[in-house]
Each structure stands twice: as structure tokens, then as C-alpha cells.
Motif scaffolding. Structure first.
Motif, mmCIF file in Angstrom:
data_model
loop_
_atom_site.group_PDB
_atom_site.id
_atom_site.type_symbol
_atom_site.label_atom_id
_atom_site.label_comp_id
_atom_site.label_asym_id
_atom_site.label_seq_id
_atom_site.Cartn_x
_atom_site.Cartn_y
_atom_site.Cartn_z
ATOM 1 N N HIS A 37 -29.151 -4.261 -34.144
ATOM 2 C CA HIS A 37 -27.946 -3.670 -33.584
ATOM 3 C C HIS A 37 -28.011 -3.587 -32.068
ATOM 4 N N ARG A 46 -13.756 -0.760 -30.878
ATOM 5 C CA ARG A 46 -13.894 -2.128 -31.350
ATOM 6 C C ARG A 46 -12.668 -2.566 -32.136
ATOM 7 N N ILE A 76 -14.177 1.803 -35.552
ATOM 8 C CA ILE A 76 -14.329 0.666 -36.456
ATOM 9 C C ILE A 76 -13.282 0.776 -37.557
ATOM 10 N N ILE A 78 -12.687 0.381 -41.494
ATOM 11 C CA ILE A 78 -13.425 0.353 -42.754
ATOM 12 C C ILE A 78 -12.435 0.093 -43.878
ATOM 13 N N GLN A 99 -28.481 6.067 -44.685
ATOM 14 C CA GLN A 99 -28.961 5.962 -43.306
ATOM 15 C C GLN A 99 -30.485 6.072 -43.311
ATOM 16 N N GLN A 206 -25.439 2.322 -28.540
ATOM 17 C CA GLN A 206 -26.050 1.513 -29.583
ATOM 18 C C GLN A 206 -26.217 2.328 -30.863
ATOM 19 N N ARG A 209 -22.769 2.834 -32.617
ATOM 20 C CA ARG A 209 -22.313 1.604 -33.253
ATOM 21 C C ARG A 209 -23.108 1.332 -34.533
ATOM 22 N N ALA A 210 -24.401 1.599 -34.498
ATOM 23 C CA ALA A 210 -25.216 1.410 -35.696
ATOM 24 C C ALA A 210 -24.776 2.357 -36.808
ATOM 25 N N ASP A 213 -21.632 1.057 -38.340
ATOM 26 C CA ASP A 213 -21.921 -0.098 -39.193
ATOM 27 C C ASP A 213 -22.476 0.345 -40.547
ATOM 28 N N ASP A 214 -23.373 1.333 -40.533
ATOM 29 C CA ASP A 214 -23.931 1.842 -41.788
ATOM 30 C C ASP A 214 -22.858 2.513 -42.644
ATOM 31 N N LYS A 216 -19.638 1.900 -42.589
ATOM 32 C CA LYS A 216 -18.761 0.850 -43.093
ATOM 33 C C LYS A 216 -19.386 0.155 -44.304
ATOM 34 N N ALA A 217 -20.657 -0.201 -44.194
ATOM 35 C CA ALA A 217 -21.329 -0.891 -45.292
ATOM 36 C C ALA A 217 -21.365 -0.019 -46.541
#
Length: 227
Positions: A37, A46, A76, A78, A99, A206, A209-210, A213-214, A216-217
Motif C-alpha cells: 500500500h 479517490r 472510496i 464500496i 484488519q 498511507q 488508504r490501507a 482498502d481493507d 472495501k475488501a
């Protein structure tokens, strides 16, 4: 939790200590950042952009620290139901399930998460040339919460030779075409992190954003299983 503060170093140690705090703080309120990341940091959303009316994001009239020198915001999209996304983010006891940087989590009061709720959690901070690896302990207090809409929490983070006096973290959740727009922003205050504001801001970005991303996943995977 100790209330003592650590002395601010001078000379070449200033940047090294700021690096320690910045790297550690990426795991502090925003999860430790895996190498994958480590993308360039920006302080703009974003997906989407600022609110059309120009108003600053808030939760029930409260937001991040307006005077903080260290701040970052991003968002983000989702592709999952709002209820799924909000439940994942606010079911703090299950953060370790999705996480990896969250080593432990403890609710400090019973019942559903609400204004005034407190939780204590830990996350690793990597070693640097001047400090050993340590584990940060974060004690967060929910300052505002609107079900399905937003949550705001704040609190200090303390490790071996590492301290952030206060992090204030805001999340907002908005239904949009195609899913949910999740916006997050955070501020940090404290002598140690303010020793190198640009670097601390970069690492904070950073980390946020990480975390997105987690989230969202995890949310999209859960939504897929329900179809």
C-alpha cells in the motif's frame, strides 16, 4: 494509561524520532501499512470530491481538530449495502477479523457502540535505527455517532518511547449510485509527531488508504456471500 510525555529530541534524532512516530502512528488509528500500500499519498478523495456545498464533513456537528498541523482526508466507493459497511466499521470488537494490524481489541463498556463508548486496542510499530519495535496501545472514545451515517472518535496512542497526544478520526457513509461512498479524515497532535509534519502526514495518508482498502475488501466479500 500513563499521562507522561516523551521529550522531543534535537538534531538528527528529531527526524528519526518523527519517523518512528509516523510509522507507528500509521498503525495507531489507521492500521499498520503493508508494503503493497506504499503508494504516493494525496489529500484528496479517490472517488467523488468535496461536498457540493463546500461544508466540511462532520458527525452531528463535530469534526476533526481544526487547529491540528497533521491532517489527511480520503474516500472510496464500496460496492456493498450501507448496512454491511457501517456494521463492519462500527463492530470494533471484530476489527481483528479483517484488519491484520489490529492485534487486540477490548470494549471498555457494555452495550452497542454509542456516544461515550470506549475501546482499547493494540497494533505493532516497526523498529527504526533509534528505537526498538514496540506495540502501541490506543484508547479511543466515541465522540459522536449517527447510525448508518457517521462516527467520530478520538484518543491517545502510547508505546515504548512513542506518543501521540490525540488522534481525532472521522468517518462518514453515504449511499451513492453503485454502493457507498466512505469518507474518512484524521488529525494528529503532539510534539513528537509534529517534529516532522510532512512525513507524519504522508504516513497517516498511507494508513488511512490501507484501512479503506481493507474495509472495501471485507464489505464487498461479505456482500457477495449474501447474494
Amino acid at each position: 494509561m500513563s499521562s507522561r510525555t516523551f521529550p522531543v529530541p534535537s538534531g538528527r534524532r528529531t527526524r528519526a524520532t518523527a519517523l518512528t512516530l509516523s510509522l507507528a502512528a500509521a498503525g495507531l488509528l489507521a492500521g499498520t501499512v503493508p508494503a503493497a500500500h506504499a503508494a504516493p499519498v494525496h489529500a484528496e478523495p479517490r472517488h467523488g470530491g468535496a461536498r457540493p456545498d463546500g461544508a466540511k464533513p462532520q458527525c452531528r456537528g463535530e469534526g476533526v481538530d481544526p487547529a491540528a498541523r497533521i491532517r489527511y482526508r480520503t474516500d472510496i466507493l464500496i460496492k456493498a449495502p450501507l448496512s454491511t459497511v457501517f456494521e463492519l466499521q462500527t463492530d470494533v470488537e471484530r476489527w481483528p477479523d479483517w484488519q491484520r494490524p489490529v492485534l487486540s481489541m477490548e470494549r471498555l463498556d457494555p452495550g452497542p457502540l454509542r456516544k461515550g463508548s470506549r475501546f482499547r486496542w493494540t497494533t505493532p510499530a516497526p523498529p527504526t535505527p533509534t528505537t526498538p519495535a514496540t506495540t502501541l496501545t490506543i484508547t479511543s472514545t466515541v465522540r459522536q455517532l449517527r447510525h448508518g451515517g457517521c462516527i467520530l472518535w478520538s484518543g491517545p496512542a502510547i508505546g515504548d518511547g512513542v506518543r501521540i497526544d490525540e488522534g481525532v478520526h472521522l468517518w462518514t457513509f453515504t449511499r451513492v449510485r453503485g454502493g457507498v461512498r466512505v469518507h474518512t479524515e484524521e488529525t494528529w497532535t503532539g510534539d513528537q509527531v509534529e517534529a516532522d509534519v510532512p512525513l507524519a502526514t504522508e504516513i497517516l495518508g498511507q494508513g488511512l488508504r490501507a484501512w479503506l482498502d481493507d474495509l472495501k475488501a471485507a464489505a464487498e466479500a461479505r456482500a457477495g456471500h449474501r447474494r
